[in-house]
Design a protein around this motif. Structure first.
Motif, mmCIF file in Angstrom:
data_model
loop_
_atom_site.group_PDB
_atom_site.id
_atom_site.type_symbol
_atom_site.label_atom_id
_atom_site.label_comp_id
_atom_site.label_asym_id
_atom_site.label_seq_id
_atom_site.Cartn_x
_atom_site.Cartn_y
_atom_site.Cartn_z
ATOM 1 N N UNK A 139 0.846 -1.191 0.000
ATOM 2 C CA UNK A 139 0.000 0.000 0.000
ATOM 3 C C UNK A 139 0.881 1.241 0.000
ATOM 4 N N UNK A 140 0.568 2.175 -0.896
ATOM 5 C CA UNK A 140 1.338 3.410 -0.971
ATOM 6 C C UNK A 140 1.459 3.918 -2.397
ATOM 7 N N UNK A 141 2.014 5.082 -2.514
ATOM 8 C CA UNK A 141 2.117 5.787 -3.796
ATOM 9 C C UNK A 141 2.820 4.970 -4.879
ATOM 10 N N UNK A 142 3.837 4.190 -4.489
ATOM 11 C CA UNK A 142 4.654 3.485 -5.483
ATOM 12 C C UNK A 142 4.321 1.992 -5.599
ATOM 13 N N UNK A 153 -4.900 -4.854 -8.600
ATOM 14 C CA UNK A 153 -4.527 -3.456 -8.348
ATOM 15 C C UNK A 153 -5.775 -2.686 -7.925
ATOM 16 N N UNK A 154 -5.684 -1.981 -6.794
ATOM 17 C CA UNK A 154 -6.776 -1.145 -6.297
ATOM 18 C C UNK A 154 -6.285 0.306 -6.298
ATOM 19 N N UNK A 155 -6.907 1.114 -7.116
ATOM 20 C CA UNK A 155 -6.431 2.489 -7.309
ATOM 21 C C UNK A 155 -6.994 3.424 -6.237
ATOM 22 N N UNK A 162 -9.764 2.067 -2.263
ATOM 23 C CA UNK A 162 -9.110 0.899 -1.679
ATOM 24 C C UNK A 162 -9.294 0.940 -0.174
ATOM 25 N N UNK A 163 -8.890 -0.119 0.485
ATOM 26 C CA UNK A 163 -9.067 -0.198 1.941
ATOM 27 C C UNK A 163 -8.335 0.933 2.654
ATOM 28 N N UNK A 164 -7.110 1.219 2.237
ATOM 29 C CA UNK A 164 -6.317 2.251 2.907
ATOM 30 C C UNK A 164 -6.537 3.645 2.339
#
Length: 446
Positions: free
Chosen positions: A24-27, A70-72, A76-78
């Motif tokens: 999870x995160x930008x990258x 992939x969850x954009x 997404x959950x986070x």
């Protein structure tokens, strides 16, 4: 949104069909492209929430065939970009997948960090995060149902509604202080007191139901006591529906407390089979007897097991004396034999051997602790932190209602305190929110 990308194994460690490694995160997607190879990933047109079949490069020249999703962000959950790899369920394999993600730039997630990011990004409230933990740890149907209810936002909705009502009161106080000539202060205080009483009553309803239902989380602790050879272990096995305690004709077989649980009517019941209480020179057995006496004090319910085929003995009377003032029930065992024991008030006659009246005994255990049937459709709070916050808010309102001489500015300050206390449940405790809500509801510059 944080710049760093975190990674962790999201499924329990152990052998299974599938293991999930999540970033999870930008990258997340950038790192995934370095490791996961699939024809469709060569283009920029990657569809969120689709499963892609490809090969994950664990190390140079070594691949694992797996699925990637992939969850954009923000869907997404986070609330961040998330990539999940569904790999074959081996402990070492999942760890190698995770380490490969770290090698390309991800960082190992801290405990609970995915849910923490979900909260910080506004995807879940604090109460929902705690309810998710409750769902995972639930051991009874009742506990699961209450956690699911909170996860679905019932508690947050109630808290936010109450905060809105308090905001309206704050706005009315602001109007009263800004335009004293147009506001009758005594009537305003009366109206505010009436509304606070309504809120207090609503909070009290939740607390009352929750007190009755607190056993949903930890269960009802039940100790089985009695002299040796009255059938305590047999009663425990009958309640459990399995042979857990050793049953013999030899006195003193059970020398230590044996603990097991079962679920009845959505409530977890924790049984403690104790050593038979009697006078003995056996050092080890004496230690077990002392633990038996200790279990009497900590149990919510005590089952005083007596042998119905024998007359009451001196040992029975001594144990009965120990139970005075405690929540106990006489369990008359061996109903399959001719009865010689005198009747006892509120007794339940059973046969552990023939499974007679065992369900009746289970029902009695629950009723001894929970006087009213739990309404699983009601809002029930089993989380200790949330319960204490609601109780604190109720006590603050009660204190406000008792003091009728407070000025409007002091009243405003105390109501803001209640607002902030309730906000600790959802994480919505910022005073700026109160100001924004006040101005959105009232036009003070008339």
């Amino acid at each position: 949104m944080k710049e760093d990308t975190i990674v962790s194994i999201s499924t329990p460690l152990g052998k299974g069909a599938v293991a999930i490694v999540r970033m999870s995160g930008k990258y997340s997607l950038k790192f995934a492209k370095k490791l996961f190879h699939c024809k469709k990933l060569e283009s920029e047109e990657i569809c969120p929430r689709y499963l892609y079949l490809g090969k994950f490069e664990i190390e140079k020249g070594v691949f694992e065939e797996c699925l990637m999703a992939y969850f954009q962000a923000p869907y997404s959950y986070t609330g961040e970009d998330i990539v999940e790899f569904q790999v074959h369920g081996g402990v070492l394999l999942a760890e190698k997948i995770m380490r490969a993600c770290v090698n390309v730039g991800a960082r190992l997630a801290e405990a609970g960090e995915f849910s923490k990011r979900a909260f910080l990004n506004g995807k879940i409230t604090l109460d929902k995060a705690e309810a998710i933990i409750g769902e995972i740890n639930a051991e009874s149907e009742g506990e699961l149902r209450t956690s699911l209810k909170i996860t679905n936002g019932v508690l947050a909705e109630k808290v936010e509604k109450t905060q809105q009502e308090l905001t309206t009161l704050l706005a009315e106080i602001e109007v009263g202080m800004d335009y004293p000539d147009e506001t009758e202060e005594t009537q305003l205080k009366t109206d505010i007191a009436a509304k606070l009483s309504e809120i207090k009553e609503e909070l009290n309803k939740i607390l009352t139901v929750s007190i009755s239902a607190r056993y949903l989380k930890d269960g009802i602790n039940v100790a089985l006591v009695g002299k040796t050879n009255v059938g305590k272990s047999s009663v425990m096995n009958a309640l459990l529906g399995e042979n857990r305690s050793i049953v013999t004709d030899i006195q003193g077989t059970t020398r230590d407390s044996i603990k097991e649980s079962f679920v009845y009517g959505g409530i977890k019941i924790n049984l403690i089979d104790t050593a038979g209480i009697r006078k003995t020179k056996d050092v080890v057995e004496n230690m077990g007897i002392e633990r038996s006496k200790s279990s009497l004090n900590s149990a919510d319910v005590v089952l005083f097991v007596l042998d119905g085929s024998e007359k009451e003995s001196t040992e029975d009377k001594e144990i009965e004396a120990l139970l005075q003032g405690k929540n106990f029930v006489y369990v008359i065992n061996k109903a399959d034999k001719q009865r010689k024991l005198a009747k006892k008030d509120g007794e339940i006659e059973i046969s552990a051997l023939e499974n007679k009246n065992i369900d009746k005994l289970k029902e009695k255990i629950v009723k001894l602790v929970i006087e009213e049937e739990i309404d699983f459709n009601a809002l029930i709070v089993t989380n200790e932190r949330q319960f204490e916050i609601l109780k604190d808010a109720e006590e603050q309102i009660e204190a406000i209602l008792k003091e009728k001489t407070k000025s409007l500015d002091v009243l405003s300050m105390l109501i803001k305190k209640v607002w902030n206390t309730l906000g600790k449940i959802t994480g919505n405790t910022e005073n700026e929110n109160i100001i924004d809500l006040i101005f959105s509801k009232f036009c003070l510059g008339k």
